[in-house]
Motif scaffolding. Structure first.
Motif, PDB file in Angstrom:
ATOM      1  N   ALA A 159       0.669  -1.268   0.014  1.00  0.00           N
ATOM      2  CA  ALA A 159       0.020   0.009   0.098  1.00  0.00           C
ATOM      3  C   ALA A 159       0.721   1.416   0.156  1.00  0.00           C
ATOM      4  CB  ALA A 159      -1.045   0.037   1.231  1.00  0.00           C
ATOM      5  N   GLU A 160       2.113   1.283   0.636  1.00  0.00           N
ATOM      6  CA  GLU A 160       2.823   2.238   0.693  1.00  0.00           C
ATOM      7  C   GLU A 160       3.455   2.572  -0.378  1.00  0.00           C
ATOM      8  OE1 GLU A 160       6.664   3.960   3.531  1.00  0.00           O
ATOM      9  OE2 GLU A 160       5.806   2.125   3.838  1.00  0.00           O
ATOM     10  N   GLU A 161       3.977   1.522  -1.113  1.00  0.00           N
ATOM     11  CA  GLU A 161       4.636   1.635  -2.610  1.00  0.00           C
ATOM     12  C   GLU A 161       3.636   2.355  -3.482  1.00  0.00           C
ATOM     13  OE1 GLU A 161       7.790   1.101  -3.329  1.00  0.00           O
ATOM     14  OE2 GLU A 161       8.185   0.990  -0.942  1.00  0.00           O
ATOM     15  N   VAL A 162       2.353   1.646  -3.352  1.00  0.00           N
ATOM     16  CA  VAL A 162       1.384   2.120  -4.601  1.00  0.00           C
ATOM     17  C   VAL A 162       1.182   3.593  -4.152  1.00  0.00           C
ATOM     18  CG1 VAL A 162      -1.076   1.827  -4.954  1.00  0.00           C
ATOM     19  CG2 VAL A 162       0.389  -0.008  -4.728  1.00  0.00           C
ATOM     20  N   ILE A 163       0.983   4.016  -2.866  1.00  0.00           N
ATOM     21  CA  ILE A 163       0.502   5.330  -2.814  1.00  0.00           C
ATOM     22  C   ILE A 163       1.692   6.363  -3.223  1.00  0.00           C
ATOM     23  CG2 ILE A 163      -0.062   7.067  -1.090  1.00  0.00           C
ATOM     24  CD1 ILE A 163      -1.325   4.831   0.665  1.00  0.00           C
ATOM     25  N   GLU A 164       2.976   5.976  -2.945  1.00  0.00           N
ATOM     26  CA  GLU A 164       3.900   6.680  -3.496  1.00  0.00           C
ATOM     27  C   GLU A 164       4.413   6.555  -5.069  1.00  0.00           C
ATOM     28  OE1 GLU A 164       7.156   5.610  -0.948  1.00  0.00           O
ATOM     29  OE2 GLU A 164       6.449   6.414   0.728  1.00  0.00           O
ATOM     30  N   GLY A 165       3.802   5.597  -5.531  1.00  0.00           N
ATOM     31  CA  GLY A 165       3.997   5.432  -7.106  1.00  0.00           C
ATOM     32  C   GLY A 165       5.109   4.788  -7.448  1.00  0.00           C
ATOM     33  N   ASP A 166       5.655   4.035  -6.621  1.00  0.00           N
ATOM     34  CA  ASP A 166       6.952   3.454  -6.813  1.00  0.00           C
ATOM     35  C   ASP A 166       6.798   2.081  -7.617  1.00  0.00           C
ATOM     36  OD1 ASP A 166       8.229   5.408  -5.233  1.00  0.00           O
ATOM     37  OD2 ASP A 166       8.413   4.143  -3.538  1.00  0.00           O
ATOM     38  N   THR A 167       5.541   1.595  -7.658  1.00  0.00           N
ATOM     39  CA  THR A 167       5.388   0.369  -8.274  1.00  0.00           C
ATOM     40  C   THR A 167       4.857   0.481  -9.757  1.00  0.00           C
ATOM     41  OG1 THR A 167       2.881   0.227  -7.642  1.00  0.00           O
ATOM     42  CG2 THR A 167       4.360  -0.652  -6.027  1.00  0.00           C
ATOM     43  N   HIS A 168       4.653   1.527 -10.253  1.00  0.00           N
ATOM     44  CA  HIS A 168       4.118   1.805 -11.566  1.00  0.00           C
ATOM     45  C   HIS A 168       4.885   1.076 -12.681  1.00  0.00           C
ATOM     46  CE1 HIS A 168       2.077   3.466 -14.703  1.00  0.00           C
ATOM     47  NE2 HIS A 168       3.050   4.107 -15.594  1.00  0.00           N
ATOM     48  N   GLU A 169       6.227   0.987 -12.700  1.00  0.00           N
ATOM     49  CA  GLU A 169       7.057   0.515 -13.698  1.00  0.00           C
ATOM     50  C   GLU A 169       6.859  -1.121 -13.698  1.00  0.00           C
ATOM     51  OE1 GLU A 169      11.295   1.319 -13.815  1.00  0.00           O
ATOM     52  OE2 GLU A 169      10.741   3.549 -14.159  1.00  0.00           O
ATOM     53  N   PHE A 170       6.622  -1.631 -12.474  1.00  0.00           N
ATOM     54  CA  PHE A 170       6.552  -3.290 -12.461  1.00  0.00           C
ATOM     55  C   PHE A 170       5.236  -3.555 -12.623  1.00  0.00           C
ATOM     56  CE2 PHE A 170       4.557  -6.402  -9.398  1.00  0.00           C
ATOM     57  CZ  PHE A 170       5.263  -7.465  -9.921  1.00  0.00           C
ATOM     58  N   ASP A 171       4.191  -2.770 -12.400  1.00  0.00           N
ATOM     59  CA  ASP A 171       2.810  -3.216 -12.601  1.00  0.00           C
ATOM     60  C   ASP A 171       2.818  -2.791 -14.123  1.00  0.00           C
ATOM     61  OD1 ASP A 171       1.561  -3.485 -10.380  1.00  0.00           O
ATOM     62  OD2 ASP A 171       1.264  -1.483  -9.862  1.00  0.00           O
ATOM     63  N   GLN A 172       3.263  -1.932 -14.768  1.00  0.00           N
ATOM     64  CA  GLN A 172       3.207  -1.575 -16.373  1.00  0.00           C
ATOM     65  C   GLN A 172       3.643  -2.690 -17.082  1.00  0.00           C
ATOM     66  OE1 GLN A 172       3.455   2.330 -17.956  1.00  0.00           O
ATOM     67  NE2 GLN A 172       5.408   1.353 -19.124  1.00  0.00           N
ATOM     68  N   ALA A 173       4.999  -3.078 -16.724  1.00  0.00           N
ATOM     69  CA  ALA A 173       5.653  -4.152 -17.496  1.00  0.00           C
ATOM     70  C   ALA A 173       5.040  -5.333 -17.553  1.00  0.00           C
ATOM     71  CB  ALA A 173       7.199  -4.313 -16.913  1.00  0.00           C
ATOM     72  N   LEU A 174       4.493  -5.911 -16.227  1.00  0.00           N
ATOM     73  CA  LEU A 174       3.840  -7.197 -16.321  1.00  0.00           C
ATOM     74  C   LEU A 174       2.227  -7.163 -16.777  1.00  0.00           C
ATOM     75  CD1 LEU A 174       4.048  -9.939 -15.046  1.00  0.00           C
ATOM     76  CD2 LEU A 174       3.096  -9.226 -12.880  1.00  0.00           C
ATOM     77  N   LEU A 175       1.726  -6.111 -16.490  1.00  0.00           N
ATOM     78  CA  LEU A 175       0.437  -6.088 -17.371  1.00  0.00           C
ATOM     79  C   LEU A 175       0.558  -6.022 -18.864  1.00  0.00           C
ATOM     80  CD1 LEU A 175      -2.766  -5.616 -16.820  1.00  0.00           C
ATOM     81  CD2 LEU A 175      -2.136  -3.231 -17.306  1.00  0.00           C
TER      82      LEU A 175
END
Length: 248
Positions: free
Chosen positions: A47-63
């Motif tokens: 939740a903390e990483e998502v709120i800070e936007g730190d997971t965007h690259e991982f999410d985008q690549a896997l999606l």
């Protein structure tokens, strides 16, 4: 001269019984508590990483890895795989989970386990309430990289399908396993519950309606909830307030 009163045989028997129970039950309970704490910690970190936007690259690549690079509206695989994805994702929908819960509650009632049925109803409704609260609190936007292949109405984090399937299927599996005598039946029920939970979560990513971290968060929160319900049922059975496998 020893003036101490003689030991009470009844007290000694109760102490011996308690020590025997702790010896045979302490490890599973300890592992369950550790798993809950690890799941809650994992959810908080996500939740903390998502709120800070730190997971965007991982999410985008896997999606995007689940999409045809030449046409992002087309999930990888033939058309029948996409149809299977929609069928599987329905297993985590409110309608299917409600019908399944009612079916299992009916089974428990017919089997004479009315209190266990009540525990299941409370656990399922509680999971729905927690999921709704988390979604409204974090309020993450749905993925906009690819077209959605199913209707969506709520916020993205955590994945409601993933959390509710984890909490419902795993809770059902744990409670049904608690009232089974044979270990093979216990293992089979839990295995089916775990596989169903994983497939529902993966289908949400495949259909483009959730970020991967939404699904991971749903799994962790749902697993923590299910294990907590299992501990509650175990404790109530110990107090003879919920039926065990020998009751009818």
């Amino acid at each position: 001269m020893n003036n101490l009163p003689p030991a009470d045989p009844g007290s000694q028997g109760r102490i011996a019984g308690m020590l025997q129970w702790l010896g045979s039950h302490e490890l599973p309970v300890l592992l369950a508590f550790c798993t809950i704490l690890a799941s809650l910690w994992g959810f908080a970190e996500l939740a903390e990483e998502v709120i800070e936007g730190d997971t965007h690259e991982f999410d985008q690549a896997l999606l995007l890895s689940m999409r045809n690079p030449a046409d992002l509206s087309d999930p990888i695989g033939p058309g029948w795989v996409e149809e299977i994805g929609r069928d599987i994702t329905a297993l985590g929908g409110n309608a299917v989970l409600t019908l399944l819960t009612l079916a299992v509650v009916g089974y428990l009632l017919l089997d004479g386990k009315r209190r266990m049925a009540l525990v299941l109803v409370v656990a399922t409704l509680g999971a729905l309430g927690v999921s709704t609260l988390l979604k409204n609190t974090i309020d993450r936007e749905r993925p906009d990289l690819v077209p959605h292949h199913t209707q969506v109405y709520t916020a993205s984090f955590p994945s409601g399908h993933s959390m509710l399937s984890a909490s419902t299927y795993l809770t059902m599996g744990a409670l049904l396993a608690r009232v089974q005598r044979r270990k093979r039946m216990k293992a089979y029920i839990l295995l089916v519950a775990i596989i169903a939970t994983l497939l529902v979560g993966l289908s949400r990513i495949y259909l483009g309606v959730h970020w991967p971290t939404d699904v991971l968060a749903g799994w962790t929160a749902g697993a923590a909830w299910a294990i907590g319900c299992w501990l509650l049922a175990r404790w109530l059975q110990r107090r003879h307030e919920v039926e065990d496998e020998d009751s009818a």
